[in-house]
Design a protein around this motif. Structure first.
Motif, PDB file in Angstrom:
ATOM      1  N   TRP A 107      -5.167  -9.193   6.720  1.00 39.30           N
ATOM      2  CA  TRP A 107      -4.060  -9.281   5.764  1.00 39.30           C
ATOM      3  C   TRP A 107      -4.353 -10.299   4.683  1.00 39.30           C
ATOM      4  O   TRP A 107      -3.914 -10.142   3.536  1.00 39.30           O
ATOM      5  CB  TRP A 107      -2.759  -9.648   6.492  1.00 39.30           C
ATOM      6  N   GLN A 136      -1.514  -2.114   3.382  1.00 36.14           N
ATOM      7  CA  GLN A 136      -0.192  -1.541   3.151  1.00 36.14           C
ATOM      8  C   GLN A 136      -0.305  -0.045   2.827  1.00 36.14           C
ATOM      9  O   GLN A 136       0.409   0.795   3.392  1.00 36.14           O
ATOM     10  CB  GLN A 136       0.506  -2.261   1.996  1.00 36.14           C
ATOM     11  N   LEU A 177       5.772  -2.594   5.054  1.00 41.00           N
ATOM     12  CA  LEU A 177       4.350  -2.324   5.233  1.00 41.00           C
ATOM     13  C   LEU A 177       3.568  -3.577   5.627  1.00 41.00           C
ATOM     14  O   LEU A 177       2.438  -3.467   6.123  1.00 41.00           O
ATOM     15  CB  LEU A 177       3.760  -1.723   3.949  1.00 41.00           C
ATOM     16  N   ARG A 178       4.135  -4.745   5.392  1.00 37.38           N
ATOM     17  CA  ARG A 178       3.535  -5.987   5.883  1.00 37.38           C
ATOM     18  C   ARG A 178       4.137  -6.337   7.250  1.00 37.38           C
ATOM     19  O   ARG A 178       5.205  -5.830   7.613  1.00 37.38           O
ATOM     20  CB  ARG A 178       3.798  -7.127   4.902  1.00 37.38           C
ATOM     21  N   GLN A 238       8.990  -9.104   3.859  1.00 33.60           N
ATOM     22  CA  GLN A 238       8.746  -8.340   2.634  1.00 33.60           C
ATOM     23  C   GLN A 238      10.009  -7.679   2.095  1.00 33.60           C
ATOM     24  O   GLN A 238      10.770  -7.076   2.842  1.00 33.60           O
ATOM     25  CB  GLN A 238       7.695  -7.254   2.906  1.00 33.60           C
TER      26      GLN A 238
END
Length: 593
Positions: free
Chosen positions: A457, A465, A555-556, A562
């Motif tokens: 990440w 993502q 998506l994180r 997020q």
């Protein structure tokens, strides 16, 4: 008084559907004749369909259109009808309107100003007809005048402004009025846009007043060919007063609107406004106008007609128009493409929830207007609906039309999963769910092994993502294929404009209902749907599970907290910048000031 009955019918046509277009025109003519209409206006290019695009270059199209005009002639016994069609003359193609009366072609008028902006490309296919020019064209072995004409039809003079002709400063109506036109017909193919009907209404009213005529405006209806939505909306005005106003966004194949006008009254007004009449370009035709029945409204009583549908008087007209435009477009696309239903990858967020709710509203609005029996007949090609009884609830119909799937990853939350399930249940959709982590992990491991390093990440945020969003596409497509259904994309305009969307993720689909809608308005619409909703249907309070969330792609990892606006900026700011940059054509530095 010299009273005549005018009519206009919006039509839901399909390009090159010769038999279907013919049947819909004949149905409108028959209804008009039964109601005592003397002159009926049908929309622009209604014989071929407006959206033929480059097929207009094919000689077979305009040749078949002319044969179809001849085929329609016997259907005009006892009535005069204006049909739109392409006409080939002197090595060029023209967007034209033909007037038939009592089973015979009278003559043909050609459009003088072409729409070449926005989504319109008429100058690519058609030539402009010069003002004052008259030629001739052969139809079925006989020669007929073509061009800038006024028709003297049984003592009433008829002129045309074809769609764009009325939108220019030097509109033909003024010259037609000086030549004695009693009635101006405007056959149109004017696509829907927010608040556009107010402009059309002004053009009709101002035209009828400035030219001292009766003015008939007639538009196409529905999603004709996938690229544009037409809202119908017939208007009939006389001497500056709106005397008849047809419904917009109808699910019917046609909707007829009629009004009785006083030709003698407009002539008196015109004699005061214009000094004498010009006699050039006149075509004479014998015709016996039907006498208005005793039950027909007569001026000035007819001028008391409402200018709007009830929902058009709402303080939330934009929300109402959006609802009715998109739902009608979805209905027409479904039946004209002969798809077996819809599939939505439902995340529980604003975009996919809006698309899901719109499908539910589509069924409710269509059932309310057509009745459930007729609705099911219109969608008889959908196999999953064939055993649904005529008294089925709208939710049962939706259940057979729409499948929603929640595709979880390790970053998904119970909040969005529960919201997705609630929205699907509310509209009646079939709800499925599965987890795509194995697919995501497989892609990540395959690429990590190939490039010789582990993806993290810290270094690979965007790629990690996007792969999650893309991993959801194949399953949704597979489900759509299994159901012979349309996969609906859920990307909105604001996020797509700045690249905050994933190719093969939220842009994945064969049809994108909200691609032209900004996120700020979409959230506004969802809030309105929760508390108010469309006229006649009411709210969907269950949308609170969506509206109380901060929009997030999820998506994180959850620890990142997020949100979409943190990744971008507040949506109202984003939309303001987009308007300045795109609509107002300002440079980036100016747009951000």
């Amino acid at each position: 008084m010299t009273l005549i009955t005018l009519g206009a019918a919006c039509l839901n046509q399909t390009p090159l559907d010769w038999d279907g277009n013919h049947q819909r025109m004949v149905a409108a003519i028959d209804e008009a004749r039964e109601q005592g209409v003397g002159l009926l206006c049908l929309p622009e290019l209604c014989i071929t369909g407006y959206g033929c695009e480059d097929m207009f270059f094919a000689a077979d199209v305009h040749e078949t259109a002319m044969k179809e005009l001849t085929r329609l002639a016997p259907q005009t016994q006892g009535i005069a009808v204006a049909f739109g069609l392409p006409v080939f003359y002197d090595s060029a193609l023209y967007n034209a309107a033909a007037l038939l009366a009592d089973g015979k072609l009278v003559d043909i008028v050609a459009k003088q100003f072409l729409a070449g902006d926005g989504i319109h490309y008429e100058p690519r296919w058609f030539d402009r007809w010069p003002a004052g020019k008259v030629g001739s064209v052969e139809v079925d072995g006989r020669s007929y005048p073509l061009g800038d004409l006024v028709f003297n039809l049984g003592g009433v003079r008829i002129g045309f402004e074809i769609c764009r002709d009325a939108w220019v400063d030097d509109r033909p109506g003024g010259r037609l009025a000086r030549r004695g036109a009693d009635v101006l017909l405007n056959p149109s193919a004017s696509h829907f846009a927010f608040a556009k009907q107010d402009i059309r209404r002004r053009l009709v009213l101002e035209g009828s007043q400035a030219f001292s005529t009766s003015y008939v405006y007639c538009n196409l209806l529905g999603n004709e060919s996938g690229r544009a939505i037409y809202d119908g909306g017939v208007m009939i005005a006389s001497d500056g007063q709106m005397i008849a106003y047809g419904p917009r966004f109808s699910y019917a194949d046609h909707r007829l609107t009629t009004a009785v006008v006083d030709v003698a009254e407009t002539r008196r007004s015109r004699s005061a406004a214009f000094n004498g009449g010009e006699e050039d370009g006149h075509v004479e035709a014998d015709y016996s106008w039907p006498t208005p029945t005793e039950s027909s409204p007569t001026p000035p009583l007819a001028s008391q007609a409402s200018d709007y549908d009830t929902w058009e008087l709402s303080d939330h007209i934009k929300e109402e128009e959006f609802t009715r435009a998109v739902t009608l477009a979805l209905f027409d696309y479904l039946r004209k493409s002969r798809a077996g239903g819809f599939v939505v990858s439902l995340s529980g967020g604003a975009d996919s929830s809006a698309v899901t709710v719109l499908i539910g509203l589509m069924v409710r609005l269509a059932a309310a207007e057509l009745g459930k029996k007729t609705l099911l007949e219109r969608l008889s090609h959908v196999r999953s609906l064939r055993d649904v009884p005529a008294d089925a609830s709208p939710k049962r119909i939706v259940q057979r039309l729409l499948a929603c799937v929640y595709q979880a990853t390790q970053n998904s939350s119970d909040t969005t999963r529960n919201a997705a399930a609630k929205i699907a249940e509310t509209v009646g959709a079939e709800f499925l769910e599965w987890n795509v982590d194995a697919m995501v992990d497989g892609y990540v491991q395959t690429v990590s092994s190939a490039i010789g390093r582990e993806l993290t990440w810290e270094h690979d945020d965007l790629a990690l993502q996007n792969v999650q969003a893309r991993a959801r596409g194949p399953g949704a497509w597979l489900l759509a294929n299994l159901r012979d259904a349309l996969l609906l994309a859920t990307s909105n305009r604001s996020e797509a404009a700045v690249g905050y969307a994933t190719m093969d993720g939220d842009t994945c689909g064969g049809l994108s209902p909200i691609a032209g809608i900004d996120k700020a308005f979409l959230r506004q619409w969802l809030a309105w749907m929760e508390t108010t909703g469309p006229d006649g249907l009411g709210p969907v309070p269950e949308l609170s599970v969506v509206n109380q969330q901060a929009p997030t792609a999820e998506l994180r990892p959850p620890s990142a907290g997020q949100t979409d606006e943190a990744d971008l900026m507040p949506y109202p700011v984003l939309d303001a910048i987009e308007r300045v940059a795109i609509r107002d054509k300002r440079f980036p530095a100016e747009a951000c000031q």
